[in-house]
Design a protein around this motif. Sequence first.
Motif, short mmCIF file in Angstrom:
data_model
loop_
_atom_site.label_atom_id
_atom_site.label_comp_id
_atom_site.label_asym_id
_atom_site.label_seq_id
_atom_site.Cartn_x
_atom_site.Cartn_y
_atom_site.Cartn_z
N TYR A 12 0.82 -1.21 0.00
CA TYR A 12 0.00 0.00 0.00
C TYR A 12 0.86 1.26 0.00
N MET A 13 1.89 1.28 0.83
CA MET A 13 2.67 2.51 0.97
C MET A 13 3.53 2.80 -0.27
N SER A 14 3.97 1.77 -0.96
CA SER A 14 4.80 2.00 -2.15
C SER A 14 3.98 2.48 -3.34
N ALA A 15 2.65 2.42 -3.24
CA ALA A 15 1.81 2.92 -4.33
C ALA A 15 2.05 4.42 -4.55
N LEU A 16 2.21 5.17 -3.47
CA LEU A 16 2.47 6.60 -3.59
C LEU A 16 3.81 6.85 -4.26
N PHE A 30 -0.23 15.19 -12.02
CA PHE A 30 0.12 14.20 -10.99
C PHE A 30 -1.01 13.21 -10.74
N GLN A 31 -1.54 12.64 -11.83
CA GLN A 31 -2.59 11.63 -11.71
C GLN A 31 -2.06 10.35 -11.06
N GLY A 32 -0.85 9.94 -11.43
CA GLY A 32 -0.28 8.73 -10.83
C GLY A 32 -0.09 8.88 -9.34
N LEU A 84 -1.91 7.80 -3.86
CA LEU A 84 -2.43 8.31 -2.59
C LEU A 84 -3.74 7.63 -2.23
N PHE A 85 -4.57 7.35 -3.24
CA PHE A 85 -5.84 6.65 -3.02
C PHE A 85 -5.59 5.29 -2.38
N TYR A 86 -4.65 4.53 -2.93
CA TYR A 86 -4.34 3.21 -2.39
C TYR A 86 -3.63 3.32 -1.04
N THR A 87 -2.82 4.36 -0.86
CA THR A 87 -2.16 4.55 0.43
C THR A 87 -3.17 4.83 1.53
#
Length: 639
Positions: A81-85, A499-501, A506-509
């Motif tokens: 989760y945290m690496s998604a950002l 900054f869509q990615g 951030l959504f997944y985080t």
Amino acid sequence: MPTERTPLLPRHPSAMDARDARKQTAATVVILVVLTLERLAYYALATNFFLFLNKGPWDGHQAWDSLEAMNAVFVLAGVSYMSALLGGYISDAWLGRFKTMVVGFLLYISGYILLTLMAVDRLPRTICEAKNERIEGDDPNGLPNAPCKVAVYLSVTIVGLGVGIVKSNIAPFGAEQLNTANPQKTRSFFNWFYWCINLGSLVGVGVITYIEQDNPGICTNGFFCGYLISSVCLLLALIMFIILLPCYHIVPPEGSVLGNILKIIWESLRAQIQHWRHIRPNPSASPLHLEPRFLDRAKIRFGGSFHESAVDDVRSLGKLLNVFIALIPYWLVYFQMETSFQAQGLHMRFSIYGSNHTNETEEQMLEELKMRKFSVPAAWLTLFNQLFLIGAIPLLTSFLYPVMDRAGIRMSMLFRIGIGMVFSILAVMTAGGLESYRIFLWRTDNSTHIEQIVGNVTYNAVNISIFWQIPQYVLVGAAELFASIAGLEFAYSAAPRTFQGMIMGLFYTMEGIGSLLGTALLHVVSPFWLNNLTDYGNINDNHLDFYLYFLGILQFTTFLIYCGSLYMQRFSLRPIAMPRTRRGHRRRHAVDPLTGRGESGASVLKEEDEEDEEEGIEDSDEEEEDKEDVRQSNTQLLL
């Protein structure tokens, strides 16, 4: 007689459009197939990783103990989760989505190769000690309680990084292939996107985990076969993804915007502090005069140094954060499928046939039970959630939404998130009601008491079928059908293109933060409602139902605040602050006292009129810009 060569005619525009449409369809379909294979691999690992560490290639006392195994599972989920950002930031700033996803898949496959070799104990002894070796200090008897510890944490960290990097980029990359602002197409894509997520998880949980646990057919090492199948699926996904490169619509990275975001906030803060320090009452000021909002002070027209669009992008980030924070109680309920729902199911009868009391001998009875008795794993109840979504998403996408569109009725993304919250409340309240009934039977009717053995743990259960949990799993599925899909769509559609990615990451985080907050909340309420933690096979003296009701109340309160906020944004009128102008004020010029003319020889009055005229044009332009800002803001809020 020489033949005349027919000149090549330019291709007809309709033929070019048809070719582009075929490329777009191929790119979108392949991305959805890649997503399905990736989710299959993830759930095949995450669902059974605890069991792998308890069983795996290690025997007897060398298996991982429960605490160590849970820590490893939490590391996998946390890094994912945290690496998604991080993955979203890398794609937006440096590599772009395609290259970032390739890097993510390479990490993903590398970690899975380590796990596959670990399943047959073929890793180098430098990172994975031999299963018969004794390591001093790990155990009082000299036996390690976490063999291959370095290799396990290395592999789950690598896999987690790959998962997060791929997860944060695959949704916006797929939506970019549509190359359209049509909201119906975007909604349809994200519906099918979520359908593929559940299809992959269904196969991963229902098929691959079965192979890992039961070693069917020629597969004598279930975990080796399961991890090998998952690795092949990831490799196939990467090959398909790279082959379709000519069909993709590639959006180049915009460069790092994080620095600009911080600079805009810092400049706004400095300007606001300076305004507070030098504020003075002005009796001649109009009562309708409004000061600019906090971030507006960084705009050029208010004395700042940033363009309108850059500041508005930062403001939209704040609106996105508000929605993401409002979804945290929803994620708390969602993750109950993996925690309290399963704990509840383990204390219900998960044998289809139940216990048979006959006059047969003990050996005959055991043989009959082996032949006839089938136990439903508590984790398999999540399959009803996935099956519901796999059936409901095509129905909504192909039938219900088109009918509503033709009738002029369109549910906005924020409205669908609200509907998902309602279903989330119903799900957790239903689970609480079932738990209250289960505890009531346990305390009032001793004839309903049964014992069930799973692994080495005996569970004191109540003789009511685990299938009574199906409604709460289906209601969580209904909540996902609206809130999760609309949340994904909102994270992509409402985010600035630069900054869509990072927004998707951030959504997944925030989803991961919801999971961690659920764990923290459980520790907070445990002294009051879950105080009997000495016997992990018996929750009958606790009040798990109170905990579930509390989550329902928390979600209901958040829903009311969410609705009130949307109502205020929809119907409130917000005045627009205007920059200070000098229109109507006389300007000082060097004037000849005899002729009444300035140094250039022109009439002072004429000069003032011309300047007023120019400023009037500038003010009208600024008013148009403000109107455009309002239109963009309203459009974004009503998505």
